[in-house]
Design an enzyme around this catalytic site. Sequence first.
Site, PDB file in Angstrom:
ATOM      1  N   TYR A 165      88.476  44.863  23.089  1.00  0.00           N
ATOM      2  CA  TYR A 165      87.929  43.767  21.787  1.00  0.00           C
ATOM      3  C   TYR A 165      87.507  44.554  20.516  1.00  0.00           C
ATOM      4  O   TYR A 165      87.640  45.827  20.530  1.00  0.00           O
ATOM      5  CB  TYR A 165      86.606  43.163  22.309  1.00  0.00           C
ATOM      6  CG  TYR A 165      86.125  41.942  21.691  1.00  0.00           C
ATOM      7  CD1 TYR A 165      87.200  40.828  21.189  1.00  0.00           C
ATOM      8  CD2 TYR A 165      84.799  41.717  21.049  1.00  0.00           C
ATOM      9  CE1 TYR A 165      86.668  39.768  20.816  1.00  0.00           C
ATOM     10  CE2 TYR A 165      84.569  40.928  20.455  1.00  0.00           C
ATOM     11  CZ  TYR A 165      85.608  39.790  20.115  1.00  0.00           C
ATOM     12  OH  TYR A 165      85.120  38.807  19.083  1.00  0.00           O
ATOM     13  N   SER A 206      93.739  24.672  24.057  1.00  0.00           N
ATOM     14  CA  SER A 206      92.588  25.620  24.287  1.00  0.00           C
ATOM     15  C   SER A 206      91.285  25.135  23.943  1.00  0.00           C
ATOM     16  O   SER A 206      91.367  24.038  23.270  1.00  0.00           O
ATOM     17  CB  SER A 206      92.992  27.030  23.391  1.00  0.00           C
ATOM     18  OG  SER A 206      93.063  26.470  22.065  1.00  0.00           O
ATOM     19  N   TYR A 227      94.007  33.227  14.621  1.00  0.00           N
ATOM     20  CA  TYR A 227      92.544  33.661  15.011  1.00  0.00           C
ATOM     21  C   TYR A 227      92.653  34.061  16.558  1.00  0.00           C
ATOM     22  O   TYR A 227      91.500  34.233  16.928  1.00  0.00           O
ATOM     23  CB  TYR A 227      91.739  32.285  14.956  1.00  0.00           C
ATOM     24  CG  TYR A 227      92.225  31.141  15.781  1.00  0.00           C
ATOM     25  CD1 TYR A 227      91.650  30.988  17.199  1.00  0.00           C
ATOM     26  CD2 TYR A 227      93.396  30.194  15.424  1.00  0.00           C
ATOM     27  CE1 TYR A 227      92.190  30.078  18.011  1.00  0.00           C
ATOM     28  CE2 TYR A 227      93.657  29.222  16.403  1.00  0.00           C
ATOM     29  CZ  TYR A 227      93.068  29.005  17.643  1.00  0.00           C
ATOM     30  OH  TYR A 227      93.359  27.935  18.254  1.00  0.00           O
ATOM     31  N   VAL A 276      85.574  34.558  13.865  1.00  0.00           N
ATOM     32  CA  VAL A 276      84.328  33.789  13.637  1.00  0.00           C
ATOM     33  C   VAL A 276      83.177  34.875  13.741  1.00  0.00           C
ATOM     34  O   VAL A 276      82.028  34.653  13.088  1.00  0.00           O
ATOM     35  CB  VAL A 276      84.327  32.823  14.590  1.00  0.00           C
ATOM     36  CG1 VAL A 276      83.921  33.130  15.681  1.00  0.00           C
ATOM     37  CG2 VAL A 276      83.272  31.816  13.982  1.00  0.00           C
TER      38      VAL A 276
END
Length: 327
Positions: free
Chosen positions: A55, A152, A238, A265
Amino acid sequence: MNEPICLSFFHTGVPAEVLELHSMPMPVPGEGEVLVRMLAAPVNPADLNTIEGTYGIKLELPATPGVEGFGEVLESRTSAFVPGDRVIFLKRAATWASHTVVSADALFKVPAAIDPLQAAMLKVNPATAWQLLRGVEPLETGDWIVQNLGNSAVGRCVIQLAKQLGIRTVSFVRNPSQIPELLTLGADAVFVDDEDGMLAAKEVMSGAKARLAFNAVGGDSALRLMKLLAEGGTHITYGAMGRKPLTIPNGPLIFRDIRVRGLWVTRWADKAPAEELHTVYQELARLVCEGVIVQPVDSTYPLAEFMAALERISAPDRSGKVLFRMG
C-alpha cells in the site's frame, strides 16, 4: 468488561499467514485524545495491501490494521466528544481491535440512529464517490459520467450519489449478471466492459460525451473510458484492480485536451481543512441515514474468527463487504 484484544502483524506478508490475535492493555487516552470501543470495521483492500506491504502507506511494525470503522466513545480528554457519542474515523486508527485511542481530530460524530455497519463503511467509499463527482470539476444536471468497475463499492456509491445529484451514469462491469442490479440501483446504463459495450454506450449517449471518467481497472478498460470523454474531459484513476498500467496514447492528450489525474481519498482526508471534511461527512451521513447511500454487506465476523473473514474475502460468491463486528 472483556479483555481488550486486537489483530496485529509483526512483518508484512500474506494476511492469513502474518495476522495474529492478541490481548492488549486497555488503551489510555492522553490530553486531546479519545478512547473508543469499536463496534464494526470493514476488511478493505487497502487493509490487506497494508498487511502485504504494497500500500501507499507503510506502518511501523508491529501494527494493527484498520483504515476505517465505527465505535462508541468510552472516555474523552477533549470537550469535542463525550462518552456515548457514536463516531467514525477520518484517519487510519488501528480499528481491527476491540478498543483504540485516537486524537480528537481523527474522529467525526455521526447520528446515534445510523446503521452501525453502514457507518463503519462511511469514510472511504462514499467519500471517494463524493470527491469523484464533486471534488474535481463542477457537473451540471444531465451531464454524463462514465466508469468501469461499476459493481464495486465505490462504483455503487457513484451510481447512488449521481442519481441524487441528477447526473447521468454509464457503468461498465465484467459480468453481465451484474447489470440488472445496478440498473435497479439507479444507473442510467450498464454494459459489459469490452469493445462492444463501449460502442453500445456511445449509442445510448446519443452523441453526447462524458465530462468525467472514473477508472479503477487500468489497461484497455481505462482507454475505452477515454474514448467516451468530451474534449477537455477529465480521466480520474482511483484504483488499479486490473493491475495493468495506464498507457495513454498521444492523440487524446494533444488533439482533445484530455486531462489525466489520480484520486486517493486518504490524501484528501489528510490535507483537507477540517471545515471541508465535516461538511462532506455531514452530508454523507445524512444520505446514509436516509437510505440514499447503501453499501451491500456480505457477512460479519468477530475478531477471533479473522481467518474465516479473510477466507470469505476471496469467495467467488461474495456479494458485498466483509466486516468485523465487535459490538
